[in-house]
Design a protein around this motif. Structure first.
Motif, PDB file in Angstrom:
ATOM      1  N   VAL A 203       0.845  -1.195   0.000  1.00  0.00           N
ATOM      2  CA  VAL A 203       0.000   0.000   0.000  1.00  0.00           C
ATOM      3  C   VAL A 203       0.881   1.245   0.000  1.00  0.00           C
ATOM      4  O   VAL A 203       1.584   1.507   0.982  1.00  0.00           O
ATOM      5  N   PRO A 204       0.870   2.023  -1.102  1.00  0.00           N
ATOM      6  CA  PRO A 204       1.593   3.300  -1.088  1.00  0.00           C
ATOM      7  C   PRO A 204       0.981   4.239  -0.053  1.00  0.00           C
ATOM      8  O   PRO A 204      -0.247   4.263   0.122  1.00  0.00           O
ATOM      9  N   LEU A 205       1.812   5.004   0.605  1.00  0.00           N
ATOM     10  CA  LEU A 205       1.294   5.934   1.625  1.00  0.00           C
ATOM     11  C   LEU A 205       0.266   6.889   1.031  1.00  0.00           C
ATOM     12  O   LEU A 205      -0.732   7.220   1.671  1.00  0.00           O
ATOM     13  N   ASP A 206       0.497   7.334  -0.218  1.00  0.00           N
ATOM     14  CA  ASP A 206      -0.445   8.267  -0.845  1.00  0.00           C
ATOM     15  C   ASP A 206      -1.835   7.657  -0.977  1.00  0.00           C
ATOM     16  O   ASP A 206      -2.838   8.379  -0.991  1.00  0.00           O
ATOM     17  N   ALA A 207      -1.905   6.327  -1.060  1.00  0.00           N
ATOM     18  CA  ALA A 207      -3.207   5.665  -1.208  1.00  0.00           C
ATOM     19  C   ALA A 207      -4.038   5.760   0.064  1.00  0.00           C
ATOM     20  O   ALA A 207      -5.249   5.523   0.031  1.00  0.00           O
ATOM     21  N   LEU A 208      -3.414   6.101   1.189  1.00  0.00           N
ATOM     22  CA  LEU A 208      -4.143   6.245   2.451  1.00  0.00           C
ATOM     23  C   LEU A 208      -4.721   7.646   2.632  1.00  0.00           C
ATOM     24  O   LEU A 208      -5.408   7.906   3.621  1.00  0.00           O
ATOM     25  N   ALA A 209      -4.435   8.560   1.694  1.00  0.00           N
ATOM     26  CA  ALA A 209      -5.004   9.908   1.784  1.00  0.00           C
ATOM     27  C   ALA A 209      -6.526   9.809   1.822  1.00  0.00           C
ATOM     28  O   ALA A 209      -7.134   9.093   1.018  1.00  0.00           O
ATOM     29  N   GLY A 210      -7.121  10.517   2.751  1.00  0.00           N
ATOM     30  CA  GLY A 210      -8.565  10.470   2.918  1.00  0.00           C
ATOM     31  C   GLY A 210      -9.043   9.387   3.862  1.00  0.00           C
ATOM     32  O   GLY A 210     -10.221   9.365   4.239  1.00  0.00           O
ATOM     33  N   GLU A 211      -8.150   8.472   4.251  1.00  0.00           N
ATOM     34  CA  GLU A 211      -8.511   7.401   5.184  1.00  0.00           C
ATOM     35  C   GLU A 211      -8.353   7.895   6.632  1.00  0.00           C
ATOM     36  O   GLU A 211      -7.573   8.809   6.924  1.00  0.00           O
ATOM     37  N   THR A 212      -9.083   7.265   7.527  1.00  0.00           N
ATOM     38  CA  THR A 212      -8.931   7.495   8.966  1.00  0.00           C
ATOM     39  C   THR A 212      -8.318   6.237   9.558  1.00  0.00           C
ATOM     40  O   THR A 212      -8.933   5.171   9.533  1.00  0.00           O
ATOM     41  N   VAL A 213      -7.098   6.354  10.053  1.00  0.00           N
ATOM     42  CA  VAL A 213      -6.301   5.191  10.454  1.00  0.00           C
ATOM     43  C   VAL A 213      -6.123   5.183  11.969  1.00  0.00           C
ATOM     44  O   VAL A 213      -5.758   6.201  12.578  1.00  0.00           O
ATOM     45  N   TYR A 214      -6.357   4.032  12.571  1.00  0.00           N
ATOM     46  CA  TYR A 214      -6.205   3.897  14.021  1.00  0.00           C
ATOM     47  C   TYR A 214      -4.741   3.670  14.384  1.00  0.00           C
ATOM     48  O   TYR A 214      -4.060   2.828  13.791  1.00  0.00           O
ATOM     49  N   ALA A 215      -4.253   4.450  15.367  1.00  0.00           N
ATOM     50  CA  ALA A 215      -2.867   4.314  15.824  1.00  0.00           C
ATOM     51  C   ALA A 215      -2.776   4.494  17.336  1.00  0.00           C
ATOM     52  O   ALA A 215      -1.836   5.104  17.843  1.00  0.00           O
ATOM     53  N   GLY A 216      -3.762   3.963  18.053  1.00  0.00           N
ATOM     54  CA  GLY A 216      -3.687   3.964  19.510  1.00  0.00           C
ATOM     55  C   GLY A 216      -4.046   5.262  20.186  1.00  0.00           C
ATOM     56  O   GLY A 216      -3.767   5.422  21.381  1.00  0.00           O
ATOM     57  N   ALA A 217      -4.639   6.212  19.481  1.00  0.00           N
ATOM     58  CA  ALA A 217      -4.997   7.485  20.106  1.00  0.00           C
ATOM     59  C   ALA A 217      -5.876   7.238  21.328  1.00  0.00           C
ATOM     60  O   ALA A 217      -6.810   6.436  21.285  1.00  0.00           O
ATOM     61  N   GLY A 218      -5.569   7.935  22.405  1.00  0.00           N
ATOM     62  CA  GLY A 218      -6.335   7.798  23.633  1.00  0.00           C
ATOM     63  C   GLY A 218      -5.807   6.760  24.594  1.00  0.00           C
ATOM     64  O   GLY A 218      -6.239   6.713  25.742  1.00  0.00           O
ATOM     65  N   ASN A 219      -4.868   5.928  24.145  1.00  0.00           N
ATOM     66  CA  ASN A 219      -4.282   4.918  25.031  1.00  0.00           C
ATOM     67  C   ASN A 219      -3.045   5.521  25.694  1.00  0.00           C
ATOM     68  O   ASN A 219      -2.038   5.765  25.021  1.00  0.00           O
ATOM     69  N   PRO A 220      -3.071   5.774  27.004  1.00  0.00           N
ATOM     70  CA  PRO A 220      -1.930   6.429  27.648  1.00  0.00           C
ATOM     71  C   PRO A 220      -0.675   5.569  27.685  1.00  0.00           C
ATOM     72  O   PRO A 220       0.410   6.075  27.958  1.00  0.00           O
ATOM     73  N   ARG A 221      -0.792   4.262  27.406  1.00  0.00           N
ATOM     74  CA  ARG A 221       0.367   3.376  27.450  1.00  0.00           C
ATOM     75  C   ARG A 221       1.121   3.324  26.122  1.00  0.00           C
ATOM     76  O   ARG A 221       2.218   2.760  26.051  1.00  0.00           O
ATOM     77  N   THR A 222       0.526   3.887  25.052  1.00  0.00           N
ATOM     78  CA  THR A 222       1.153   3.808  23.731  1.00  0.00           C
ATOM     79  C   THR A 222       1.356   5.182  23.107  1.00  0.00           C
ATOM     80  O   THR A 222       1.275   5.351  21.894  1.00  0.00           O
ATOM     81  N   LEU A 223       1.630   6.169  23.936  1.00  0.00           N
ATOM     82  CA  LEU A 223       1.775   7.535  23.436  1.00  0.00           C
ATOM     83  C   LEU A 223       2.876   7.649  22.391  1.00  0.00           C
ATOM     84  O   LEU A 223       2.773   8.439  21.445  1.00  0.00           O
ATOM     85  N   GLU A 224       3.944   6.875  22.549  1.00  0.00           N
ATOM     86  CA  GLU A 224       5.061   6.964  21.596  1.00  0.00           C
ATOM     87  C   GLU A 224       4.649   6.496  20.202  1.00  0.00           C
ATOM     88  O   GLU A 224       5.148   7.003  19.192  1.00  0.00           O
ATOM     89  N   TRP A 225       3.730   5.518  20.141  1.00  0.00           N
ATOM     90  CA  TRP A 225       3.266   5.005  18.844  1.00  0.00           C
ATOM     91  C   TRP A 225       2.325   6.014  18.170  1.00  0.00           C
ATOM     92  O   TRP A 225       2.442   6.285  16.966  1.00  0.00           O
ATOM     93  N   THR A 226       1.415   6.590  18.929  1.00  0.00           N
ATOM     94  CA  THR A 226       0.512   7.598  18.374  1.00  0.00           C
ATOM     95  C   THR A 226       1.297   8.807  17.888  1.00  0.00           C
ATOM     96  O   THR A 226       0.977   9.386  16.839  1.00  0.00           O
ATOM     97  N   ASP A 227       2.323   9.190  18.618  1.00  0.00           N
ATOM     98  CA  ASP A 227       3.156  10.320  18.204  1.00  0.00           C
ATOM     99  C   ASP A 227       3.879  10.010  16.893  1.00  0.00           C
ATOM    100  O   ASP A 227       3.986  10.875  16.009  1.00  0.00           O
ATOM    101  N   LEU A 228       4.367   8.792  16.736  1.00  0.00           N
ATOM    102  CA  LEU A 228       5.019   8.392  15.487  1.00  0.00           C
ATOM    103  C   LEU A 228       4.025   8.475  14.326  1.00  0.00           C
ATOM    104  O   LEU A 228       4.370   8.938  13.226  1.00  0.00           O
TER     105      LEU A 228
END
Length: 340
Positions: A203-228
């Protein structure tokens, strides 16, 4: 005196010199002194702001000195606070070293507790190799699911080692930990089987434009991953999915994601889940920087084997060879290179 000045609890009547100080009070002081903000300091310590303020007032009473000037707009150190700061740091560093050496009994008497985050990741391979190298030591896997959460366990002495994105931790936390770079791990996206991108091999990164992707937002134990993820999504038209209920275990994670139907940011070794496909991300290849992380002063023969196993597998697999088309935040590149 300004009208908005908030006077700390009076120190009148306090003894001229404390004979004993609870290290927890020094931790509270250090957090506020370095953040100069009670809300941020409380979040860093995983305590309520009211409890933090109470500890600061108690420390001021025991020392018979005001340590902070607090207004509605800012927090600053007093002269006594500035005087205490280097002593507090030295005391807490000494406590860390003492706990690492003495608080757990004989070196061979306890297991080494290693957070591998999730089964099937490279951390599990390193742990398996370490067990081969040190058959006389007990190395036990733990599953903390996030280096931010694991870091608190490391500093509290309830965990010995973990893996993850070291640059994503608070700089003050990093100062009390050590790290050894292990891998630039290519990232991937987990998609529902019926998703329109699921038919692609990559999957090219450009193909994700317009998508809403989950990356752990709201989980206080994975702040480093959400920041990345925020760094990666910035300027590419990719939205960070809002917080979802924190799922414990693969089955709960799968259930929550099945309800939300959002693509999930992951790494190429992320465990397979039913009714989903995992696809590598390309153009560029985003990389998740993985380090072995431990508390300063850790002494354990099993840990020696763990570090050796990480070095062996890193060399054998070429995990620290960053591809030309790779992407990584500049701050992460500096942190990884400075420890190699």
């Amino acid at each position: 005196m300004p009208a908005d000045f908030v006077r700390p609890e009076s120190t009148e009547g306090a003894s001229p010199g404390a004979t004993h100080l609870d290290p927890r009070l020094l931790c509270a002081f250090l957090a506020v002194a370095e953040e100069l903000h009670f809300t941020r300091a409380a979040a860093r310590l995983y305590v309520a702001q009211q409890a933090l303020s109470r500890d600061i007032r108690r420390l001021e009473r025991e020392l018979g000195a005001e340590l902070f000037v607090r207004t509605t707009r800012q927090v600053t150190l007093t002269a006594d606070g500035e005087r205490l700061l280097p002593y507090a740091r030295r005391v807490l560093e000494a406590q860390d070293a003492l706990l690492a050496v003495f608080a757990r009994g004989p070196r061979e008497a306890r297991p080494l507790l290693v957070d591998v985050n999730s089964p099937g990741l490279i951390s599990s391979r390193i742990l398996d190799r370490a067990r081969e190298l040190a058959p006389g030591s007990e190395l036990m896997a733990r599953f903390e699911s996030g280096l931010t959460g694991a870091a608190g366990e490391l500093l509290a002495g309830r965990l010995d080692a973990s893996f993850g994105r070291f640059a994503g931790l608070d700089p003050v936390v990093r100062a009390r930990l050590e790290q050894q770079p292990v891998r630039y791990e290519p990232m991937a996206v987990v998609l529902p089987e019926e998703h329109h991108l699921a038919a692609l091999d990559e999957v090219p990164l450009d193909a994700l434009a317009g998508e809403t992707v989950y990356a752990g937002a709201g989980n206080p134990r994975t702040l480093e991953w959400t920041d990345l993820a925020r760094h990666l999504f910035e300027g590419r038209g990719i939205e960070l999915a809002p917080p979802a209920p924190v799922a414990i275990g693969a089955e709960e994670f799968q259930r929550i994601m099945a309800k939300k139907r959002n693509p999930v940011l992951a790494v190429v070794d992320f465990p397979a889940m039913p009714e989903t496909v995992r696809r590598p991300l390309v153009d560029p290849v985003p990389l998740s920087p993985v380090s072995l992380v431990w508390r300063k002063g850790l002494v354990h023969p099993g840990f020696d084997a763990l570090r050796r196993a990480a070095i062996e597998l890193t060399d054998e697999e070429g995990w620290l060879q960053c591809p030309k088309e790779g992407w990584i935040p500049a701050t992460d590149a500096l942190v990884m290179m400075s420890h190699r």
